[in-house]
Write a protein that holds these residues in place. Structure first.
Motif, PDB file in Angstrom:
ATOM      1  N   ARG A   1       0.764  -1.019  -0.031  1.00 41.53           N
ATOM      2  CA  ARG A   1       0.063   0.374   0.351  1.00 41.53           C
ATOM      3  C   ARG A   1       0.660   1.377   0.175  1.00 41.53           C
ATOM      4  O   ARG A   1       0.636   2.252  -0.100  1.00 41.53           O
TER       5      ARG A   1
ATOM      6  N   GLY B   1       3.294   4.403  -1.025  1.00 42.82           N
ATOM      7  CA  GLY B   1       2.832   5.396  -2.194  1.00 42.82           C
ATOM      8  C   GLY B   1       4.341   4.886  -3.314  1.00 42.82           C
ATOM      9  O   GLY B   1       4.579   4.214  -3.308  1.00 42.82           O
ATOM     10  N   LYS B   2       4.284   6.509  -4.039  1.00 47.22           N
ATOM     11  CA  LYS B   2       5.402   6.089  -5.281  1.00 47.22           C
ATOM     12  C   LYS B   2       6.282   6.750  -5.306  1.00 47.22           C
ATOM     13  O   LYS B   2       7.726   7.012  -5.911  1.00 47.22           O
TER      14      LYS B   2
ATOM     15  N   ASP C   1       7.670   7.679   0.979  1.00 48.21           N
ATOM     16  CA  ASP C   1       6.869   7.053   1.431  1.00 48.21           C
ATOM     17  C   ASP C   1       7.426   5.598   1.617  1.00 48.21           C
ATOM     18  O   ASP C   1       6.574   4.592   2.435  1.00 48.21           O
TER      19      ASP C   1
ATOM     20  N   SER D   1       6.226  14.957  -6.018  1.00 46.48           N
ATOM     21  CA  SER D   1       5.154  13.577  -6.202  1.00 46.48           C
ATOM     22  C   SER D   1       4.229  14.101  -7.184  1.00 46.48           C
ATOM     23  O   SER D   1       3.256  13.044  -8.080  1.00 46.48           O
ATOM     24  N   GLU D   2       3.467  15.117  -6.950  1.00 42.15           N
ATOM     25  CA  GLU D   2       2.243  15.038  -7.577  1.00 42.15           C
ATOM     26  C   GLU D   2       2.815  16.048  -9.243  1.00 42.15           C
ATOM     27  O   GLU D   2       1.937  16.124  -9.435  1.00 42.15           O
TER      28      GLU D   2
END
Lengths: 385, 250
Positions: A346, A348-349, A353, B139-140
């Protein structure tokens, strides 16, 4: 080195329209960041001196004595442009040197992106509680989802259909078994020593020091051996699983498996679950033995012989005690591996994370381990086990 | 003004394995200098030497007139403050917003107040065409935006030399072209010397004033010069092959 910069603003009558006037900004000297960024005070005070019935309709520059300028200069000019736009004043950059003009163009043309929407920090307490509840419920259902996936994968494994590499499994067995022995040895020995000291402190008052042996044997085999081994594996291996799978998530390796038609749960999670569920019982037996040895070491200094100690231990322990610890260890091993894999899958990238997945895997693993231990205590008690 | 980059008889090696030997070149103020070559020829290694992350096996690297081999760590730090680097993957700090990423160098090296740093960082972001993205996390945003944000951070301290490692890698042709245009605009308006590591031919012909071609076969510099002239008058087969094969596809 500070520059010799100067900015003056003067109001001139407009050449075009007698009802309005012009704001002339005179820039001079060398502009460096060492003097700070510069502000709009000169312009604002000049703007205040405009006669009441007139308005400023354009802002112009005079740069005859302007020397070198770094970002501090352009930054101020961009700020003036915003000031002028807000007041509906025409911003006339024609007199700026070409070098400055280019930078000004670069900064003011091009796409303006829509600002990121951030949750309001000042949102009400009920909003925050609701948000939290929603997130927690979401997490809970995701966990159930993953739990279901692992059960399905385990089912396929027992029917011999799971796509899993045995080499991986053997590697994890080595990593979670043999290579964990040094730290298990150290911690279990110390646990045994501490238990012995605590027991001896109380029992010495009754002249019953010999019963320390019984206490240590029972405590290590039923409870401490498996819990300490579980906690160590949680910090050592569970967190590592989360980091491994999390970084694979970040580099899209898991997507690559999925596209290949290989279930990542079978391929990545199953070997880890198997390895730890198999290894934690073995580690527990080892930890039990080392913990009892630690107790022996302490009681030896209190005048109890090895023979006496051993007689007491054997008189206390039976197969039921051993089994109670081992049954728990299988579950604990599974829980620790599961929390690690769950957090990893689960994750994140971003690189960040991966770190938080490892941390939360260790926390989740320990929480689940404690809860499970509590449940086992109640059940064993009810069954008189 | 000091020569931004001067390299003399540089030999680079990993252990005993020599990567390139006897490289000599200078980068002039305001020049866009491109380091070209096939994959694995040592382009990135050369860049790491130029910014002092790796020490040469032999020869000297001078940055802004100071030899990196001889300078003290303090001196090197002072030199690197005048250098901006845009890394291949952007290397933005993922726990910070874009604005905070650009503000960090300012925080370390200037006496500006927090408000001024914010203002300056906002301006730097608008300079690379990222106005309005201040509050995004790395990351966005897309790959092209990450490169631009990384460039804004490299520009934070008004550097005298900029190093770009593979600026076009991972970008679509249009985004890559825009980045090339931006590179030229920055050179034209700020007068910064820019050293680019790349293997994208379009980019080489679009931006480079001069290029050095690293030849993996001979482990030496195959040629140094203006890309157009090298194309018309290739000094050897390797350069000709590199510049035409991919170029002939157009």
């Amino acid at each position: 080195m500070a520059g010799s910069r100067d900015i003056t603003a003067t109001i001139l009558p407009s050449a075009v329209d007698p009802a309005s006037c012009e704001l002339r900004v005179c820039l001079a000297g060398t502009w460096t960041l060492a003097d700070g960024l510069g502000d709009l005070s000169a312009i604002e005070s000049a703007a205040k001196s405009v006669p009441a019935q007139k308005r400023i309709d354009r802002l112009t520059f005079s740069c005859d004595e302007l020397g070198e300028g770094d970002s501090s200069l352009i930054c101020l000019i961009v700020k003036m442009a915003t000031w002028a736009r807000e007041r509906n004043v025409k911003f006339d950059v024609a007199a700026l040197p070409e070098r400055v003009l280019k930078l000004y163009d670069l900064a003011t043309t091009g796409t303006r992106y829509v600002a990121a929407e951030r949750e309001e920090r000042s949102a009400g307490i009920f909003y925050k509680i609701g948000r939290w509840a929603e997130n927690s419920a979401g997490d809970f259902f995701k966990a159930l989802d993953f739990l279901g996936e692992t059960f399905v994968a385990t089912g396929r494994f027992f029917r011999g259909k799971a796509r899993m590499r045995w080499r991986d499994c053997l590697y994890f067995i080595q990593d979670a078994g043999l290579e964990a022995l040094p730290i298990i040895t150290l911690i279990s020995f110390i646990t045994g020593v501490i238990l012995a000291f605590i027991g001896a402190m109380q029992l010495q008052r009754f002249g019953a020091t010999i019963y320390v042996a019984n206490g240590i044997a029972l405590a290590m085999v039923r409870e401490m051996g498996v819990v300490m081994a579980g906690v160590i594996m949680c910090g050592r291996t569970g967190a590592a699983y989360a980091a491994q799978i999390g970084s694979m998530q970040a580099s899209e390796e898991i997507s690559a498996l999925r596209v290949l038609g290989v279930s990542p749960v079978e391929y990545l999670v199953l070997p880890r679950l198997l390895a730890l569920s198999l290894m934690l019982p073995l580690l527990t037996i080892y930890a039990d033995a080392i913990g009892i040895a630690g107790g022996l070491f302490v009681t030896g200094t209190m005048g109890i012989t090895v023979d006496q100690f051993w007689t007491q231990v054997m008189a206390t322990l039976n197969v039921r005690h051993l089994a109670s610890g081992l049954i728990k260890s299988v579950f604990f091993g599974w829980l620790v591996a599961w929390s690690g894999c769950y957090r990893g899958m689960r994750a994140g990238k971003s690189a960040l994370d991966v770190g938080s997945a490892a941390t939360s895997a260790a926390v989740l693993g320990m929480v689940l381990l404690c809860i499970a231990d509590g449940i086992f205590a109640v059940v064993y008690n009810a069954l008189n086990f | 003004m000091e020569t931004p980059v001067a390299v003399e008889n540089l030999t680079m090696a990993y252990g005993e394995t020599v990567v390139m030997r006897d490289l000599s070149f200078c980068v002039s103020p305001g020049e866009i200098f491109v380091i070209v070559g096939g994959s694995g020829c040592g382009k990135s290694t050369l860049m790491r030497h130029l910014i002092g992350l790796q020490s040469p096996k032999a020869g000297t690297v001078k940055l802004l007139g100071e030899s990196l081999n001889e300078a003290s760590p303090e001196k090197i730090n002072a030199l690197l403050r005048r250098v901006g680097v845009m890394y291949q993957g952007g290397a933005l700090w993922s726990s910070m917003t874009l604005l905070e990423n650009v503000m960090l160098p300012l925080e370390e090296y200037t006496d500006l107040s927090a408000k001024e740093r914010r203002e300056l960082a906002r301006y730097k972001l608008s300079l690379v065409g990222l106005a309005g993205t201040e509050d995004y996390y790395p990351s966005e945003i897309s790959g092209g935006m990450i490169k631009r944000a990384s460039l804004a951070r490299a520009l934070a301290l008004d550097p005298e030399i900029l190093f770009f490692d593979e600026p076009g890698a991972g970008l679509d042709p249009l985004s890559a072209k825009r980045l090339d245009d931006l590179t030229k605009s920055i050179r034209d308006s700020l007068g910064t010397a820019i050293v680019i590591v790349t293997h994208e031919l379009d980019s080489i012909f679009a931006v480079a004033d001069r290029a050095i071609f690293l030849d993996i076969a001979t482990k030496t510099a195959g040629a140094i010069g203006k890309p157009r002239e090298l194309l018309e008058n290739p000094p050897n087969a390797a350069v000709y092959e590199f510049l035409t094969r991919a170029g002939s596809k157009k």
